[in-house]
Design a protein around this motif. Structure first.
Motif, PDB file in Angstrom:
ATOM      1  N   GLY A 164     -16.017  -8.328 -44.757  1.00  8.24           N
ATOM      2  CA  GLY A 164     -15.164  -7.198 -45.114  1.00  8.24           C
ATOM      3  C   GLY A 164     -15.919  -5.885 -45.042  1.00  8.24           C
ATOM      4  O   GLY A 164     -15.409  -4.886 -44.536  1.00  8.24           O
ATOM      5  N   ILE A 165     -17.139  -5.902 -45.540  1.00  4.89           N
ATOM      6  CA  ILE A 165     -17.965  -4.692 -45.486  1.00  4.89           C
ATOM      7  C   ILE A 165     -18.247  -4.317 -44.038  1.00  4.89           C
ATOM      8  O   ILE A 165     -18.104  -3.173 -43.630  1.00  4.89           O
ATOM      9  N   ASP A 166     -18.659  -5.311 -43.253  1.00  2.00           N
ATOM     10  CA  ASP A 166     -19.039  -5.050 -41.867  1.00  2.00           C
ATOM     11  C   ASP A 166     -17.887  -4.486 -41.049  1.00  2.00           C
ATOM     12  O   ASP A 166     -18.095  -3.714 -40.117  1.00  2.00           O
ATOM     13  N   THR A 167     -16.680  -4.926 -41.364  1.00  2.00           N
ATOM     14  CA  THR A 167     -15.552  -4.474 -40.567  1.00  2.00           C
ATOM     15  C   THR A 167     -14.825  -3.308 -41.229  1.00  2.00           C
ATOM     16  O   THR A 167     -13.760  -2.908 -40.770  1.00  2.00           O
ATOM     17  N   GLY A 168     -15.397  -2.803 -42.306  1.00  2.00           N
ATOM     18  CA  GLY A 168     -14.837  -1.607 -42.904  1.00  2.00           C
ATOM     19  C   GLY A 168     -13.606  -1.835 -43.756  1.00  2.00           C
ATOM     20  O   GLY A 168     -12.959  -0.889 -44.189  1.00  2.00           O
ATOM     21  N   ILE A 169     -13.264  -3.090 -44.027  1.00  2.00           N
ATOM     22  CA  ILE A 169     -12.091  -3.354 -44.865  1.00  2.00           C
ATOM     23  C   ILE A 169     -12.445  -3.293 -46.336  1.00  2.00           C
ATOM     24  O   ILE A 169     -11.588  -3.102 -47.187  1.00  2.00           O
ATOM     25  N   ALA A 170     -13.712  -3.496 -46.639  1.00  2.00           N
ATOM     26  CA  ALA A 170     -14.139  -3.517 -48.040  1.00  2.00           C
ATOM     27  C   ALA A 170     -15.211  -2.450 -48.254  1.00  2.00           C
ATOM     28  O   ALA A 170     -16.373  -2.753 -48.416  1.00  2.00           O
ATOM     29  N   PRO A 171     -14.795  -1.208 -48.205  1.00  2.00           N
ATOM     30  CA  PRO A 171     -15.763  -0.108 -48.194  1.00  2.00           C
ATOM     31  C   PRO A 171     -16.655  -0.091 -49.441  1.00  2.00           C
ATOM     32  O   PRO A 171     -17.855   0.135 -49.366  1.00  2.00           O
ATOM     33  N   ASP A 172     -16.049  -0.377 -50.566  1.00  2.00           N
ATOM     34  CA  ASP A 172     -16.798  -0.313 -51.817  1.00  2.00           C
ATOM     35  C   ASP A 172     -17.353  -1.676 -52.236  1.00  2.00           C
ATOM     36  O   ASP A 172     -17.691  -1.887 -53.387  1.00  2.00           O
ATOM     37  N   GLY A 173     -17.410  -2.578 -51.292  1.00  2.00           N
ATOM     38  CA  GLY A 173     -17.961  -3.881 -51.628  1.00  2.00           C
ATOM     39  C   GLY A 173     -16.967  -4.798 -52.316  1.00  2.00           C
ATOM     40  O   GLY A 173     -17.301  -5.897 -52.714  1.00  2.00           O
ATOM     41  N   VAL A 174     -15.740  -4.338 -52.444  1.00  2.00           N
ATOM     42  CA  VAL A 174     -14.699  -5.182 -53.018  1.00  2.00           C
ATOM     43  C   VAL A 174     -13.672  -5.469 -51.932  1.00  2.00           C
ATOM     44  O   VAL A 174     -13.097  -4.545 -51.355  1.00  2.00           O
ATOM     45  N   LEU A 175     -13.484  -6.740 -51.649  1.00  2.00           N
ATOM     46  CA  LEU A 175     -12.549  -7.095 -50.592  1.00  2.00           C
ATOM     47  C   LEU A 175     -11.170  -7.327 -51.176  1.00  2.00           C
ATOM     48  O   LEU A 175     -10.976  -8.210 -52.016  1.00  2.00           O
ATOM     49  N   THR A 176     -10.228  -6.544 -50.725  1.00  2.00           N
ATOM     50  CA  THR A 176      -8.844  -6.720 -51.162  1.00  2.00           C
ATOM     51  C   THR A 176      -8.159  -7.665 -50.186  1.00  2.00           C
ATOM     52  O   THR A 176      -7.869  -7.288 -49.059  1.00  2.00           O
ATOM     53  N   LEU A 177      -7.956  -8.869 -50.639  1.00  2.00           N
ATOM     54  CA  LEU A 177      -7.398  -9.890 -49.765  1.00  2.00           C
ATOM     55  C   LEU A 177      -6.748 -10.953 -50.634  1.00  2.00           C
ATOM     56  O   LEU A 177      -7.346 -11.431 -51.593  1.00  2.00           O
ATOM     57  N   THR A 178      -5.526 -11.293 -50.287  1.00  2.00           N
ATOM     58  CA  THR A 178      -4.804 -12.281 -51.086  1.00  2.00           C
ATOM     59  C   THR A 178      -5.153 -13.691 -50.633  1.00  2.00           C
ATOM     60  O   THR A 178      -4.809 -14.089 -49.522  1.00  2.00           O
ATOM     61  N   VAL A 179      -5.858 -14.402 -51.481  1.00  2.00           N
ATOM     62  CA  VAL A 179      -6.202 -15.793 -51.205  1.00  2.00           C
ATOM     63  C   VAL A 179      -5.820 -16.613 -52.425  1.00  2.00           C
ATOM     64  O   VAL A 179      -6.292 -16.344 -53.523  1.00  2.00           O
ATOM     65  N   THR A 180      -4.970 -17.584 -52.244  1.00  4.00           N
ATOM     66  CA  THR A 180      -4.597 -18.432 -53.372  1.00  4.00           C
ATOM     67  C   THR A 180      -5.713 -19.442 -53.634  1.00  4.00           C
ATOM     68  O   THR A 180      -6.519 -19.743 -52.759  1.00  4.00           O
ATOM     69  N   GLN A 181      -5.731 -19.957 -54.833  1.00  8.41           N
ATOM     70  CA  GLN A 181      -6.744 -20.948 -55.165  1.00  8.41           C
ATOM     71  C   GLN A 181      -6.540 -22.210 -54.345  1.00  8.41           C
ATOM     72  O   GLN A 181      -7.490 -22.935 -54.050  1.00  8.41           O
ATOM     73  N   GLY A 182      -5.297 -22.452 -53.978  1.00 10.86           N
ATOM     74  CA  GLY A 182      -5.037 -23.583 -53.092  1.00 10.86           C
ATOM     75  C   GLY A 182      -5.733 -23.408 -51.753  1.00 10.86           C
ATOM     76  O   GLY A 182      -6.286 -24.354 -51.187  1.00 10.86           O
ATOM     77  N   GLN A 183      -5.744 -22.184 -51.246  1.00  9.61           N
ATOM     78  CA  GLN A 183      -6.413 -21.925 -49.969  1.00  9.61           C
ATOM     79  C   GLN A 183      -7.922 -22.026 -50.110  1.00  9.61           C
ATOM     80  O   GLN A 183      -8.609 -22.536 -49.227  1.00  9.61           O
ATOM     81  N   ILE A 184      -8.428 -21.532 -51.215  1.00  8.34           N
ATOM     82  CA  ILE A 184      -9.872 -21.671 -51.454  1.00  8.34           C
ATOM     83  C   ILE A 184     -10.246 -23.149 -51.467  1.00  8.34           C
ATOM     84  O   ILE A 184     -11.243 -23.561 -50.870  1.00  8.34           O
TER      85      ILE A 184
END
Lengths: 278, 278
Positions: free
Chosen positions: A202-222
DNA sequence: CGCTTGGTTGAGGGACCTCAAAAGGCGTGG
DNA sequence: CCACGCCTTTTGAGGTCCCTCAACCAAGCG
């Protein structure tokens, strides 16, 4: 083993597996395809991405002529199904996707995630059917290429061919890392490793500028990514949160101290230099 | 987890890990390298392999000029170490090798195996260090290429570049399958899947003509491939033998009924068409 | 409001792990 | 030839990580 979490959506009984396998991407190609005219690549969103190495102008022009159009998918939609031969190859322009593989009995393994700049569909560049399905985890836009013309790219643009090899090699390295996770790390290490991987990308691709990735992942997917049960995934997640190592909620991943998380998961700090893209 | 089988050779204490990591392939390059003169590819052992698609004569001549020489390694020797940048790329001419990755604490995961025709070292074709080590499981001979000249290949031989992509894509597919194994299959399914994979590759490359693969694999190595403990590997192996599904000894793998083993391990019958090689 | 999706918690069981020890091959050397 | 060491396999016993089953809670939504 033989895990069937009948209550969680990504899992399903054997009955549903077939209908999922039968879902073709053809239907999607209908209203979704948007062919840009003019000079589409001038407005390519990847041109602003710092983590990517930009192609020289002439190559960019070539790509502009080579590309077919754009395609959009909403979160949860499937780009192509397992065991199909999609008509296109794709580059991720924006959004995040995942690649997964289904077993006949309904068990599912998430293989990897795709971020902006990633190239999708190399496997089908050749003769084979896809061994996996690709699904959008956010709303995404993809840049499409006609598969039949793939050899033209190789023949006419050695630089791009080289870059493609670069991408394939690094994708393979990522899979190796996941393999190590599943084979050698326990639940908490696995989860930390996955979190670090995602946030870093996320950081590398500029989606997580502040080091926090905003992405919806359910625990089922994890769970499906880590090869764990839903219940144990939940408990492990809480444990990591309690320790203060990883704070992973439904909609975001936050890692207070990435170096600490890396050490905890025993990840060697292989920092990738800037990725090419096509 | 945190598995340290101090009594088995492939595993080791943390003290030994460093010495292993420090072992460079440079030393090996000394007396081992054999540069053939004349037309080496005329005598290429892969030319007789039925499972491989042969390059046209002109391409073969080009390869003959492009290649650097041969190299031999004895069983147990390391072709290159993790975190190094080997000078060469390789094609396996004969023998079997394995790719593995070491964690700092000594845990090791075997990633995959390489058979005749496989291309080794793509990951370092570019800028990166190798994230894994490669070790010979039998006496092997490799065809070497100078890494710096890799771009020449891409630029001058689009067909070979395409084939390389083919190989990379299929390697990726194999890793996906292993990921599914580690994530979703239990011990017995994993072991059956691995046995089927190895025997199938042996058949395809002509090493296992009668469906029996003669290959020395210790139970410790099986364990490191499957992410299981040595003890449990042993018990699982006995269970499969008792069932009559897989008879895996130290020196050979025999599968009485491959179709049955496939069904047992839930492997979709993705039959590979003939592989290219370089 | 009920329905759906996703998360949380408890209890019990099983697959797999670790520790420990012994036995079978195979070379080497006395 | 036997003794010895080394490697690999085998077997036993106990423990734990993770799984399954089964609820229940919370939030969003028609």
């Amino acid at each position: 083993m033989g895990r069937d979490d009948n209550d969680s959506s990504p899992q399903m009984g054997t009955a549903l597996v077939h209908s999922m396998l039968e879902q073709r991407q053809d239907q999607a190609a209908g209203g979704r395809l948007v062919v840009n005219g003019g000079q589409p690549c001038r407005a390519c969103p990847l041109a602003d991405c710092e983590g990517l190495r930009q192609p020289p102008p002439d190559v960019r022009d070539w790509i502009a002529a080579f590309r077919h159009g754009d395609m959009r998918f909403a979160r949860g939609e499937q780009v192509y199904a397992q065991a199909t031969r999609p008509r296109f190859l794709y580059t991720v322009l924006s959004g995040v996707l995942m690649r997964s593989r289904l077993l006949e009995d309904g068990r599912r393994q998430i293989i990897n995630f795709m971020f902006p700049g990633d190239f999708i569909g190399l496997q089908a560049a050749l003769d084979a059917e896809m061994g996996h399905a690709v699904e959008a985890m956010t709303n995404v836009t993809l840049c499409t290429f006609v598969r039949e013309r793939f050899f033209d790219l190789v023949a006419q643009q050695p630089r791009l061919s080289f870059d493609l090899t670069w991408l394939a090699a690094h994708e393979e390295a990522a899979l190796e890392e996941h393999l190590v996770s599943l084979g050698q790390r326990n639940a908490r290490e696995r989860m930390a490793a996955l979190a670090v991987f995602l946030v870093q990308r996320g950081i590398d691709t500029g989606i997580a500028p502040d080091g926090v990735l905003t992405l919806t992942v359910t625990q089922g997917q994890i769970a499906e990514m880590l090869g764990l049960s839903l219940v144990h995934t939940n408990r492990t997640l809480q444990a990591l949160r309690r320790i203060g190592l990883v704070d992973w909620t439904l909609t975001s991943i936050r890692i207070p101290d990435i170096a600490a998380a890396r050490a905890f998961a025993k990840i060697d700090g292989s920092v990738f230099s800037s990725r090419p893209y096509i």
